[in-house]
Scaffold this motif. Structure first.
Motif, short mmCIF file in Angstrom:
data_model
loop_
_atom_site.label_atom_id
_atom_site.label_comp_id
_atom_site.label_asym_id
_atom_site.label_seq_id
_atom_site.Cartn_x
_atom_site.Cartn_y
_atom_site.Cartn_z
N LEU A 11 -19.21 68.98 33.72
CA LEU A 11 -19.58 70.36 34.51
C LEU A 11 -17.99 70.62 34.79
O LEU A 11 -18.23 72.46 34.14
N VAL A 12 -17.03 70.41 35.38
CA VAL A 12 -15.71 70.69 35.66
C VAL A 12 -15.24 71.19 33.86
O VAL A 12 -14.51 71.81 33.18
N ILE A 13 -15.11 70.28 32.99
CA ILE A 13 -14.36 70.39 31.62
C ILE A 13 -15.59 71.84 31.23
O ILE A 13 -14.72 72.51 30.36
N LEU A 14 -16.57 71.95 31.02
CA LEU A 14 -17.32 73.15 30.49
C LEU A 14 -17.03 74.45 31.24
O LEU A 14 -16.30 75.16 30.47
N VAL A 20 -11.45 79.56 29.41
CA VAL A 20 -10.41 79.04 28.25
C VAL A 20 -10.80 80.45 27.70
O VAL A 20 -9.67 81.04 26.56
N PHE A 21 -11.93 79.80 26.88
CA PHE A 21 -12.29 80.73 25.16
C PHE A 21 -12.96 81.33 25.71
O PHE A 21 -13.28 82.68 24.58
N GLY A 22 -13.75 81.40 26.45
CA GLY A 22 -14.63 83.07 27.04
C GLY A 22 -15.84 82.80 26.66
O GLY A 22 -16.52 82.00 25.80
N PRO A 23 -16.93 83.35 26.61
CA PRO A 23 -18.79 83.07 26.53
C PRO A 23 -18.43 83.17 25.15
O PRO A 23 -19.82 82.76 24.09
N GLY A 24 -18.46 84.70 24.59
CA GLY A 24 -18.15 84.57 23.10
C GLY A 24 -17.12 84.12 22.04
O GLY A 24 -18.92 83.58 20.95
N LYS A 25 -16.76 82.75 22.27
CA LYS A 25 -16.17 82.14 21.47
C LYS A 25 -16.01 80.69 22.05
O LYS A 25 -15.93 80.07 20.33
N LEU A 26 -17.06 80.80 22.92
CA LEU A 26 -17.18 79.06 22.79
C LEU A 26 -18.22 78.44 22.14
O LEU A 26 -18.28 76.78 21.46
N PRO A 27 -19.37 79.29 21.18
CA PRO A 27 -19.75 78.43 20.39
C PRO A 27 -19.95 77.91 19.15
O PRO A 27 -19.69 77.45 18.50
N ASP A 28 -18.59 79.01 18.89
CA ASP A 28 -17.95 78.53 17.63
C ASP A 28 -16.84 78.25 17.69
O ASP A 28 -16.68 77.11 16.53
N VAL A 29 -16.12 77.46 18.73
CA VAL A 29 -15.51 76.43 18.82
C VAL A 29 -16.04 74.44 19.12
O VAL A 29 -15.52 74.13 18.51
N GLY A 30 -17.22 74.93 20.03
CA GLY A 30 -17.95 73.73 19.09
C GLY A 30 -18.25 73.52 18.20
O GLY A 30 -18.63 72.35 17.36
N LYS A 31 -19.15 74.27 17.41
CA LYS A 31 -19.69 74.55 15.73
C LYS A 31 -18.26 73.52 14.88
O LYS A 31 -18.04 72.54 13.99
N LEU A 33 -15.69 71.89 16.23
CA LEU A 33 -15.62 70.81 16.18
C LEU A 33 -16.47 70.10 16.56
O LEU A 33 -15.62 68.21 15.39
N GLY A 34 -17.88 70.17 15.83
CA GLY A 34 -18.53 69.15 15.64
C GLY A 34 -18.35 69.25 14.10
O GLY A 34 -17.85 67.58 12.89
N LYS A 35 -18.23 70.02 13.24
CA LYS A 35 -17.68 70.19 12.07
C LYS A 35 -16.56 69.22 11.93
O LYS A 35 -16.20 68.65 10.69
N SER A 36 -15.06 69.48 12.90
CA SER A 36 -13.89 68.50 12.12
C SER A 36 -14.03 67.24 12.57
O SER A 36 -14.40 65.98 11.81
N ILE A 37 -15.60 66.38 13.72
CA ILE A 37 -15.59 65.46 14.19
C ILE A 37 -16.53 64.48 12.99
O ILE A 37 -16.45 63.79 12.53
N ARG A 38 -17.25 65.52 12.59
CA ARG A 38 -17.86 65.55 11.23
C ARG A 38 -17.41 65.01 9.17
O ARG A 38 -17.55 64.23 8.92
#
Length: 67
Positions: A11-14, A20-31, A33-38
Motif C-alpha cells: 500500500l505504501v508503494i502504491l 509520483v506518476f499521478g492517477p492518469g499515468k499510473l495505468p500506462d506505467v503499469g502496462k 512495466l508488464g511489457k518489459s517483464i514479459r
C-alpha cells in the motif's frame, strides 16, 4: 535475499507511485512495466534454449560444422 513484502508495504508503494506518476499515468506505467517483464522473460527463455542446444551438441557435430 529480499525481505517479505506484506500488504502494508504494498500500500505504501502504491501511494508513492500514485503521488509520483499521478492517477492518469499510473495505468500506462503499469502496462509498460508488464511489457518489459514479459520481454525479459521471453529473452531469458530464448537464451536458455540456446544454451541447452549448444550443450546437447556432440563434439563431432561441431567439427562437421566447421569444415
Amino acid at each position: 535475499m529480499f525481505p517479505h513484502i506484506g500488504v502494508p508495504e504494498l500500500l505504501v508503494i502504491l501511494v508513492i507511485a500514485l503521488v509520483v506518476f499521478g492517477p492518469g499515468k499510473l495505468p500506462d506505467v503499469g502496462k509498460a512495466l508488464g511489457k518489459s517483464i514479459r520481454e525479459f522473460k521471453s529473452a531469458s527463455k530464448e537464451d536458455e534454449a540456446k544454451t541447452i542446444d549448444v550443450a546437447a551438441k556432440k563434439p563431432e557435430e561441431d567439427k562437421a560444422e566447421k569444415k
